[in-house]
Design a protein around this motif. Sequence first.
Motif, PDB file in Angstrom:
ATOM      1  N   ILE A 196       1.171  -1.068   0.160  1.00 22.34           N
ATOM      2  CA  ILE A 196      -0.098   0.206  -0.086  1.00 22.34           C
ATOM      3  C   ILE A 196       0.806   0.969   0.352  1.00 22.34           C
ATOM      4  O   ILE A 196       1.727   1.052   0.932  1.00 22.34           O
ATOM      5  CB  ILE A 196      -1.156  -0.012   1.240  1.00 22.34           C
ATOM      6  CG1 ILE A 196      -1.919  -1.304   1.183  1.00 22.34           C
ATOM      7  CG2 ILE A 196      -1.839   1.135   1.230  1.00 22.34           C
ATOM      8  CD1 ILE A 196      -2.434  -1.732   2.829  1.00 22.34           C
ATOM      9  N   ASP A 197       0.805   1.945  -1.298  1.00 22.13           N
ATOM     10  CA  ASP A 197       2.024   3.026  -1.177  1.00 22.13           C
ATOM     11  C   ASP A 197       1.368   4.280  -1.744  1.00 22.13           C
ATOM     12  O   ASP A 197       0.537   4.758  -2.593  1.00 22.13           O
ATOM     13  CB  ASP A 197       3.144   3.201  -2.411  1.00 22.13           C
ATOM     14  CG  ASP A 197       3.534   4.381  -2.869  1.00 22.13           C
ATOM     15  OD1 ASP A 197       3.946   5.085  -2.121  1.00 22.13           O
ATOM     16  OD2 ASP A 197       4.745   4.118  -3.263  1.00 22.13           O
ATOM     17  N   LYS A 198       0.305   4.773  -0.209  1.00 25.00           N
ATOM     18  CA  LYS A 198      -0.430   5.570  -0.109  1.00 25.00           C
ATOM     19  C   LYS A 198      -0.011   6.791   0.553  1.00 25.00           C
ATOM     20  O   LYS A 198      -0.083   7.189   2.036  1.00 25.00           O
ATOM     21  CB  LYS A 198      -2.197   5.539   0.273  1.00 25.00           C
ATOM     22  CG  LYS A 198      -2.857   4.614  -1.696  1.00 25.00           C
ATOM     23  CD  LYS A 198      -3.741   4.093  -0.402  1.00 25.00           C
ATOM     24  CE  LYS A 198      -4.843   3.229  -1.758  1.00 25.00           C
ATOM     25  NZ  LYS A 198      -5.994   3.006  -1.304  1.00 25.00           N
ATOM     26  N   HIS A 256      -4.050   2.897   6.492  1.00 24.29           N
ATOM     27  CA  HIS A 256      -3.479   1.824   5.235  1.00 24.29           C
ATOM     28  C   HIS A 256      -4.785   0.649   4.724  1.00 24.29           C
ATOM     29  O   HIS A 256      -5.262   0.445   3.770  1.00 24.29           O
ATOM     30  CB  HIS A 256      -2.061   2.256   4.711  1.00 24.29           C
ATOM     31  CG  HIS A 256      -1.248   2.532   4.010  1.00 24.29           C
ATOM     32  ND1 HIS A 256       0.401   2.226   4.373  1.00 24.29           N
ATOM     33  CD2 HIS A 256      -2.145   3.760   3.788  1.00 24.29           C
ATOM     34  CE1 HIS A 256       0.849   3.469   3.812  1.00 24.29           C
ATOM     35  NE2 HIS A 256      -0.753   4.129   3.300  1.00 24.29           N
ATOM     36  N   SER A 259      -8.002   1.521   3.915  1.00 22.30           N
ATOM     37  CA  SER A 259      -8.378   2.190   2.340  1.00 22.30           C
ATOM     38  C   SER A 259      -8.748   1.410   1.436  1.00 22.30           C
ATOM     39  O   SER A 259      -8.611   1.638   0.457  1.00 22.30           O
ATOM     40  CB  SER A 259      -7.456   3.247   2.823  1.00 22.30           C
ATOM     41  OG  SER A 259      -6.207   2.365   1.638  1.00 22.30           O
ATOM     42  N   ILE A 260      -8.315  -0.148   1.835  1.00 23.70           N
ATOM     43  CA  ILE A 260      -7.717  -1.492   0.497  1.00 23.70           C
ATOM     44  C   ILE A 260      -9.027  -1.938   1.484  1.00 23.70           C
ATOM     45  O   ILE A 260      -9.071  -2.975   0.484  1.00 23.70           O
ATOM     46  CB  ILE A 260      -6.984  -1.695   0.786  1.00 23.70           C
ATOM     47  CG1 ILE A 260      -6.285  -2.648   1.796  1.00 23.70           C
ATOM     48  CG2 ILE A 260      -4.955  -1.469   0.151  1.00 23.70           C
ATOM     49  CD1 ILE A 260      -5.708  -3.625   1.876  1.00 23.70           C
TER      50      ILE A 260
END
Length: 340
Positions: A196-198, A256, A259-260
């Motif tokens: 997860i790259d946010k 994170h 968010s998914i």
Amino acid sequence: MMGEDRRIETVVIAAPEAGDRLDRVLAARLTDFSRSRLKTLIIGGHVAIGDRTIRDPGQRVNANDRVHVTVPPPEPPEPQPEPIALSVVHEDDDLLVIDKPAGLVVHPAAGHWSGTLVNALVAHCGDSLSGIGGVRRPGIVHRLDKDTTGLMVVAKSDRAHRSLARQFADHGRRGPLERGYLAFVWGGPDRPRGVIDKPIGRHPQARDKMSIQATGREAVTHWETVQTYRGKAGEPVAALLACRLETGRTHQIRVHLASIGHPLIGDPVYGPGFRTKAALLPAEAQSALAALGRQALHAYLLGIQHPSSRKALVFRSDLPADLARLHKALGGGTIDLARR
């Protein structure tokens, strides 16, 4: 007695250093002290060239100057010592590693001026704290949320504090720093692992929350599925994930994973919309969840480089009793932490 406790450092200025600023010369020579700490000592009248007290950090030095630095004993800690039991995993002259329980606030702040981890550490360490920035207090280089359990490292000296702070700022890119978490989440991810790259920033409306923000700070979380838990009808209803942090933002894992679509079980801030899923759990798991009363997150892995020996140290922590009960009630099997 105060004078007897003071330590005096003497520096003789070499020719190549002549003409440089006093604070820079001392920082290069007295590596146990940060430059900001040395500036404070200079301004406070604790530094002399020969028999002349110098209060200007920018004072230029001459070759063969003899600089005397008088280091006063650390001031009494602002946080008061409190006899709070700690689970100490490792301790030496530079640092200690503790296994933090749920419900323990790390640092005194509004609403929590006492009963914190810092209060406990001041009491536990006593005079073994050599002082962070001149105050006898533990050096906090990273934090865990109040209701997150697991491993934390704390510095006991300025030197250790600087070393550990550099490691955490680097996020393990060039060193042995590792941070691993076990996260119980709602739902079953559709693949075994992911990244997860946010970016994460302060929530625009709720200032006590974080959120995914295009203008936020870089945040990267690696995750893999350890076990999948099934509901009454055999469908995937929850999972246990192992997460590794590449950055260290506030509430990073919680934000994170939410968010998914897989928020932490028991998270009242980022996963309240998933409370109805509890009805899909077996009765024993519903009971364990009701007793949990917190987000199901545990910092099980911590790897650091020791500030003095430079050796890599790795620590692992088993699930605490409340999460172990939840894991068992969900039908989980043995977790091999050594592989993760």
